[in-house]
Design a protein around this motif. Sequence first.
Motif, PDB file in Angstrom:
ATOM      1  N   GLU A  39     -14.005  -4.070  16.860  1.00 28.94           N
ATOM      2  CA  GLU A  39     -15.032  -5.098  16.484  1.00 28.94           C
ATOM      3  C   GLU A  39     -16.292  -5.143  17.191  1.00 28.94           C
ATOM      4  O   GLU A  39     -17.383  -5.344  17.021  1.00 28.94           O
ATOM      5  CB  GLU A  39     -14.335  -6.269  15.739  1.00 28.94           C
ATOM      6  CG  GLU A  39     -15.318  -7.079  14.956  1.00 28.94           C
ATOM      7  CD  GLU A  39     -14.730  -8.403  14.527  1.00 28.94           C
ATOM      8  OE1 GLU A  39     -15.720  -9.202  14.022  1.00 28.94           O
ATOM      9  OE2 GLU A  39     -13.527  -8.512  14.899  1.00 28.94           O
ATOM     10  N   THR A  40     -15.743  -5.386  18.468  1.00 31.14           N
ATOM     11  CA  THR A  40     -16.701  -5.533  19.633  1.00 31.14           C
ATOM     12  C   THR A  40     -17.597  -4.390  19.830  1.00 31.14           C
ATOM     13  O   THR A  40     -18.812  -4.340  20.165  1.00 31.14           O
ATOM     14  CB  THR A  40     -16.201  -5.780  20.844  1.00 31.14           C
ATOM     15  OG1 THR A  40     -15.145  -7.200  20.704  1.00 31.14           O
ATOM     16  CG2 THR A  40     -17.131  -6.371  22.034  1.00 31.14           C
ATOM     17  N   LEU A  41     -16.777  -3.107  19.716  1.00 38.38           N
ATOM     18  CA  LEU A  41     -17.599  -1.844  19.743  1.00 38.38           C
ATOM     19  C   LEU A  41     -19.033  -1.846  18.730  1.00 38.38           C
ATOM     20  O   LEU A  41     -19.879  -1.342  19.023  1.00 38.38           O
ATOM     21  CB  LEU A  41     -16.702  -0.869  19.782  1.00 38.38           C
ATOM     22  CG  LEU A  41     -17.308   0.727  19.911  1.00 38.38           C
ATOM     23  CD1 LEU A  41     -17.882   0.722  21.144  1.00 38.38           C
ATOM     24  CD2 LEU A  41     -16.007   1.652  19.836  1.00 38.38           C
ATOM     25  N   CYS A  42     -18.110  -1.933  17.517  1.00 37.46           N
ATOM     26  CA  CYS A  42     -19.117  -1.990  16.457  1.00 37.46           C
ATOM     27  C   CYS A  42     -20.180  -3.135  16.469  1.00 37.46           C
ATOM     28  O   CYS A  42     -21.590  -2.691  16.489  1.00 37.46           O
ATOM     29  CB  CYS A  42     -18.325  -2.545  15.204  1.00 37.46           C
ATOM     30  SG  CYS A  42     -17.229  -1.001  14.706  1.00 37.46           S
ATOM     31  N   ILE A  43     -20.150  -4.258  17.055  1.00 35.09           N
ATOM     32  CA  ILE A  43     -21.198  -5.339  17.318  1.00 35.09           C
ATOM     33  C   ILE A  43     -21.948  -4.765  18.199  1.00 35.09           C
ATOM     34  O   ILE A  43     -23.361  -4.804  18.215  1.00 35.09           O
ATOM     35  CB  ILE A  43     -20.708  -6.618  17.473  1.00 35.09           C
ATOM     36  CG1 ILE A  43     -19.832  -6.918  16.249  1.00 35.09           C
ATOM     37  CG2 ILE A  43     -21.761  -7.499  17.926  1.00 35.09           C
ATOM     38  CD1 ILE A  43     -19.086  -8.579  16.792  1.00 35.09           C
ATOM     39  N   MET A  44     -21.756  -3.869  19.436  1.00 38.89           N
ATOM     40  CA  MET A  44     -22.384  -3.750  20.456  1.00 38.89           C
ATOM     41  C   MET A  44     -23.494  -2.359  20.136  1.00 38.89           C
ATOM     42  O   MET A  44     -24.546  -2.518  20.134  1.00 38.89           O
ATOM     43  CB  MET A  44     -21.621  -3.283  21.558  1.00 38.89           C
ATOM     44  CG  MET A  44     -22.540  -2.642  22.926  1.00 38.89           C
ATOM     45  SD  MET A  44     -22.831  -0.943  22.673  1.00 38.89           S
ATOM     46  CE  MET A  44     -21.193  -0.110  23.034  1.00 38.89           C
ATOM     47  N   PHE A  45     -22.930  -1.513  19.140  1.00 38.25           N
ATOM     48  CA  PHE A  45     -23.716  -0.342  18.650  1.00 38.25           C
ATOM     49  C   PHE A  45     -24.653  -0.939  17.836  1.00 38.25           C
ATOM     50  O   PHE A  45     -25.757  -0.450  17.698  1.00 38.25           O
ATOM     51  CB  PHE A  45     -22.776   0.567  18.013  1.00 38.25           C
ATOM     52  CG  PHE A  45     -22.733   1.556  19.306  1.00 38.25           C
ATOM     53  CD1 PHE A  45     -23.452   2.815  19.488  1.00 38.25           C
ATOM     54  CD2 PHE A  45     -21.543   1.491  20.248  1.00 38.25           C
ATOM     55  CE1 PHE A  45     -23.273   3.899  20.223  1.00 38.25           C
ATOM     56  CE2 PHE A  45     -21.117   2.618  21.053  1.00 38.25           C
ATOM     57  CZ  PHE A  45     -22.060   3.625  21.083  1.00 38.25           C
ATOM     58  N   LEU A  46     -24.350  -1.662  16.666  1.00 34.53           N
ATOM     59  CA  LEU A  46     -25.181  -2.290  15.806  1.00 34.53           C
ATOM     60  C   LEU A  46     -26.384  -3.183  16.418  1.00 34.53           C
ATOM     61  O   LEU A  46     -27.403  -3.040  15.862  1.00 34.53           O
ATOM     62  CB  LEU A  46     -24.589  -3.083  14.682  1.00 34.53           C
ATOM     63  CG  LEU A  46     -23.549  -2.477  13.986  1.00 34.53           C
ATOM     64  CD1 LEU A  46     -22.816  -3.725  12.913  1.00 34.53           C
ATOM     65  CD2 LEU A  46     -24.337  -1.620  12.836  1.00 34.53           C
ATOM     66  N   ALA A  47     -26.225  -3.715  17.224  1.00 38.01           N
ATOM     67  CA  ALA A  47     -27.326  -4.453  18.254  1.00 38.01           C
ATOM     68  C   ALA A  47     -28.136  -3.531  18.734  1.00 38.01           C
ATOM     69  O   ALA A  47     -29.330  -3.680  18.796  1.00 38.01           O
ATOM     70  CB  ALA A  47     -26.445  -5.543  19.170  1.00 38.01           C
ATOM     71  N   GLN A  48     -27.535  -2.552  19.403  1.00 38.11           N
ATOM     72  CA  GLN A  48     -28.198  -1.527  20.151  1.00 38.11           C
ATOM     73  C   GLN A  48     -29.300  -0.620  19.192  1.00 38.11           C
ATOM     74  O   GLN A  48     -30.517  -0.373  19.561  1.00 38.11           O
ATOM     75  CB  GLN A  48     -27.504  -0.591  20.966  1.00 38.11           C
ATOM     76  CG  GLN A  48     -28.252   0.609  21.570  1.00 38.11           C
ATOM     77  CD  GLN A  48     -28.885  -0.022  22.852  1.00 38.11           C
ATOM     78  OE1 GLN A  48     -28.395  -1.149  23.574  1.00 38.11           O
ATOM     79  NE2 GLN A  48     -29.738   0.537  23.451  1.00 38.11           N
ATOM     80  N   TYR A  49     -28.667  -0.536  17.998  1.00 39.74           N
ATOM     81  CA  TYR A  49     -29.386   0.579  17.115  1.00 39.74           C
ATOM     82  C   TYR A  49     -29.913   0.085  15.613  1.00 39.74           C
ATOM     83  O   TYR A  49     -30.008   0.804  14.928  1.00 39.74           O
ATOM     84  CB  TYR A  49     -28.493   1.752  17.026  1.00 39.74           C
ATOM     85  CG  TYR A  49     -28.438   2.581  18.252  1.00 39.74           C
ATOM     86  CD1 TYR A  49     -29.506   3.337  19.078  1.00 39.74           C
ATOM     87  CD2 TYR A  49     -27.064   2.655  18.951  1.00 39.74           C
ATOM     88  CE1 TYR A  49     -29.219   4.054  19.895  1.00 39.74           C
ATOM     89  CE2 TYR A  49     -26.964   3.223  20.139  1.00 39.74           C
ATOM     90  CZ  TYR A  49     -28.084   4.050  20.574  1.00 39.74           C
ATOM     91  OH  TYR A  49     -27.706   4.847  21.752  1.00 39.74           O
ATOM     92  N   CYS A  50     -29.876  -1.262  15.735  1.00 37.44           N
ATOM     93  CA  CYS A  50     -30.235  -1.696  14.389  1.00 37.44           C
ATOM     94  C   CYS A  50     -31.799  -1.459  14.172  1.00 37.44           C
ATOM     95  O   CYS A  50     -32.166  -1.475  12.786  1.00 37.44           O
ATOM     96  CB  CYS A  50     -29.942  -3.281  14.616  1.00 37.44           C
ATOM     97  SG  CYS A  50     -31.118  -4.133  15.500  1.00 37.44           S
TER      98      CYS A  50
END
Length: 241
Positions: A39-50
């Motif tokens: 879940e932390t990995l998903c949040i990090m990537f979504l924040a980076q490439y939103c």
Amino acid sequence: MALDDYNDPWMCKVFPTSLTGATLECFRNRPHKSISDYETLCIMFLAQYCGNKKQKKSIASLFTIRQKKGETLQDFLSRFNMEASEIVDCHPDTAIETFKLAMIQGTKFHTSLVKYSPSDMQTLNARAQIYIRLEENVAHRAQHATLVTVENKPRERGSNSKSQKTQHTPTPITQEPEKRQRTEERFTPLRTTLARLFQENKLRFAAPQLMKQPLKQRDKSKHCTCHRDYGHTSNDCRSLR
């Protein structure tokens, strides 16, 4: 990954194998032990490439479409359908009305849509195919007419120039010997004399025309066996040639 979606460590291990280029570098530059779960990995990537997320189009985007001047009905219809396919829950009546507004006013297809409005976009596309074929037929005929006109222009100019040259350019008298010389050069060269050839094949020759030169002006020292008359020798006889 879909089979092991509840295995959190496995998801974190497998996910980086799908990364390449800049996304892989972004993952490698993360601080050590900064990702505790998937879940932390998903949040990090979504924040980076939103910012790369493709925004959903609304019905308002259809109102910005306009048929360009010179654009064929086929191209405009394809462009409009492509834009309409990206809109979620696009109502048929709204799509039809925006299509009417986007079209060039006064065309045959636009008049047809105004008189008999279709019930859905499928009916509109089916009717559009009829006018697309008519449009292509008109364009094909216009192109054919242009090619015929271009092909006929050089011929007309050539024929006019030739007729003008014939009418306005008299043939000088001095060119008569040159013409006669060119005519003589066109004859096939013989391996024997005309006089001997006539003697050996006299039955095959047709009777020649009478000499046009007056008898008083002829050279009586020259005799032609073909004409059976005086004026030139058999080797110089134009009828034998």
